[in-house]
Design a protein around this motif. Structure first.
Motif, short mmCIF file in Angstrom:
data_model
loop_
_atom_site.label_atom_id
_atom_site.label_comp_id
_atom_site.label_asym_id
_atom_site.label_seq_id
_atom_site.Cartn_x
_atom_site.Cartn_y
_atom_site.Cartn_z
N UNK A 1 5.31 -22.21 8.29
CA UNK A 1 4.61 -20.94 8.12
C UNK A 1 5.61 -19.83 7.86
N UNK A 2 5.26 -18.95 6.91
CA UNK A 2 6.10 -17.79 6.62
C UNK A 2 5.74 -16.65 7.55
N UNK A 3 6.71 -16.15 8.27
CA UNK A 3 6.51 -15.02 9.17
C UNK A 3 7.13 -13.77 8.57
N UNK A 4 6.38 -12.67 8.59
CA UNK A 4 6.84 -11.40 8.04
C UNK A 4 7.08 -10.44 9.21
N UNK A 5 8.30 -9.94 9.30
CA UNK A 5 8.69 -9.08 10.42
C UNK A 5 8.99 -7.68 9.90
N UNK A 6 8.15 -6.69 10.21
CA UNK A 6 8.37 -5.33 9.72
C UNK A 6 9.16 -4.47 10.73
N UNK A 41 0.84 -1.20 0.00
CA UNK A 41 0.00 0.00 0.00
C UNK A 41 0.88 1.25 0.00
N UNK A 42 0.30 2.38 -0.42
CA UNK A 42 1.09 3.60 -0.57
C UNK A 42 1.67 4.10 0.76
N UNK A 43 1.00 3.78 1.89
CA UNK A 43 1.54 4.19 3.18
C UNK A 43 2.43 3.10 3.80
N UNK A 44 2.64 2.01 3.06
CA UNK A 44 3.50 0.88 3.46
C UNK A 44 2.97 0.10 4.66
N UNK A 45 1.67 0.28 4.98
CA UNK A 45 1.10 -0.47 6.10
C UNK A 45 0.74 -1.90 5.72
N UNK A 46 0.51 -2.14 4.43
CA UNK A 46 0.13 -3.48 3.96
C UNK A 46 1.21 -4.02 3.02
N UNK A 48 -8.45 3.32 5.06
CA UNK A 48 -8.15 3.79 6.42
C UNK A 48 -7.26 5.02 6.37
N UNK A 49 -7.13 5.69 7.49
CA UNK A 49 -6.21 6.83 7.55
C UNK A 49 -4.79 6.33 7.30
N UNK A 50 -4.08 7.04 6.46
CA UNK A 50 -2.71 6.63 6.12
C UNK A 50 -1.84 6.64 7.38
N UNK A 51 -1.06 5.58 7.54
CA UNK A 51 -0.17 5.50 8.69
C UNK A 51 1.11 6.28 8.42
N UNK A 52 1.50 7.10 9.39
CA UNK A 52 2.74 7.84 9.25
C UNK A 52 3.91 6.93 9.58
N UNK A 53 4.92 6.97 8.73
CA UNK A 53 6.08 6.10 8.90
C UNK A 53 7.01 6.69 9.95
N UNK A 54 7.10 6.04 11.09
CA UNK A 54 7.93 6.51 12.19
C UNK A 54 8.96 5.44 12.54
#
Length: 286
Positions: A275-280, A105-110, A163-169
């Motif tokens: 299972x594949x785990x994704x760690x952000x 997603x454009x806000x990198x949340x997904x 949803x409201x775009x998440x700010x990248x912090x």
């Protein structure tokens, strides 16, 4: 202390010495002009994919519905064309797959890492349900026959509630829990000294969240792990594979070079228990 763990610690110290300039050898060698052919520096120069070009290839995306909506699953057809607009008919495997499709997603949340099925004549297909409405970046990664890794990026607009775009912090904590695993991230240089253009080492350590004991990770797509990295405007893209000789058991290490300063989000992907785990993580590069 086990042999593997000792080897890892020694390698980590060597890398830290190299990056922080603590080597006592007065001779300075430009590794870009005179690239090493063996040893640690040779290893570090390998497998660094930074903003790989599309090499003149294009990927035309078509959907099974008139418009893409987040409320229903959609079938995406991806047609790979060469610089003349003709279908590409032969592909080579890249990390066990003919195509990797990153959807963000454009806000990198997904984030999703998909593997479309090849139908022949340059056509790939995959079913996907977008999590919400908005703009999504599609990153197609493939290897046309007798060509290197090729990356094609394009945006797609998805209908539906946004949803409201998440700010990248930037993350202040280096530890988190994902899929029943406690994960800790160590960086060399550390977060305060991470700079664009220099070699960076990212080591992820995984332990069982209940027992706190180290786990033994399973191979994922031909290596110990994958790490996808995007900056906050999504115009800097890196896909890094684990450093096999420096990854073992509960540890997965990646090395890369951030092309520019800014805020980056990375998604480390490992497999455990099938299972594949994704760690952000979100980090700041000077």
């Amino acid at each position: 202390m086990g042999k593997r763990k000792l080897t890892f610690i020694v390698a980590w110290i060597m890398v830290g010495t190299f990056i922080l300039g603590g080597c006592s050898d007065p001779k300075i060698v430009n590794v870009d002009i005179n690239p090493p052919t063996k040893g640690l520096l040779h290893y570090l120069k390998q497998d660094q994919m930074v903003n790989v070009s599309d090499n003149g290839y294009k990927v035309r995306v078509e959907s099974s519905t008139a418009e893409v909506n987040s409320e229903t699953e959609v079938k995406l057809t991806l047609r790979v064309l060469d610089s003349s607009g003709l279908p590409v008919r032969k592909f080579s495997e890249d990390m066990t797959k003919l195509m990797h499709l990153i959807v963000v997603s454009s806000d990198l949340s997904s984030f999703s890492h998909l593997h479309p099925e090849y139908k022949g004549k340059g056509i790939f297909s995959v079913a996907y349900k977008f999590p919400f409405g908005g703009d999504f970046l599609l990153i197609s990664e493939f290897m046309p026959d007798k060509q290197g890794v090729t990356v094609y990026k394009q945006w797609i607009s998805v209908k539906g509630k946004s949803p409201l775009a998440e700010k990248l912090i930037s993350d202040t904590a280096t530890k988190q829990t994902v899929g029943g695993l406690d994960v800790s991230l160590s960086m060399m240089p550390d977060a305060k000294h991470l700079a664009a253009g220099q070699t960076a080492m990212l080591n992820f350590r995984f332990t069982d969240a209940k027992t706190h004991k180290p786990v033994k990770l399973e191979p994922y797509l031909g290596t110990a792990g994958h790490c996808v990295i995007l900056n906050d405007t999504a115009n800097q893209y890196l896909h890094v594979h684990a450093a096999t000789d420096m990854s073992s058991g509960e540890n997965v290490m990646f090395h890369t070079q951030f092309p520019a300063s800014g805020t980056y989000k990375l998604w480390a992907q490992v497999q455990y228990g099938g299972k594949v785990n994704v760690v952000p993580y979100v980090i700041r590069v000077q």
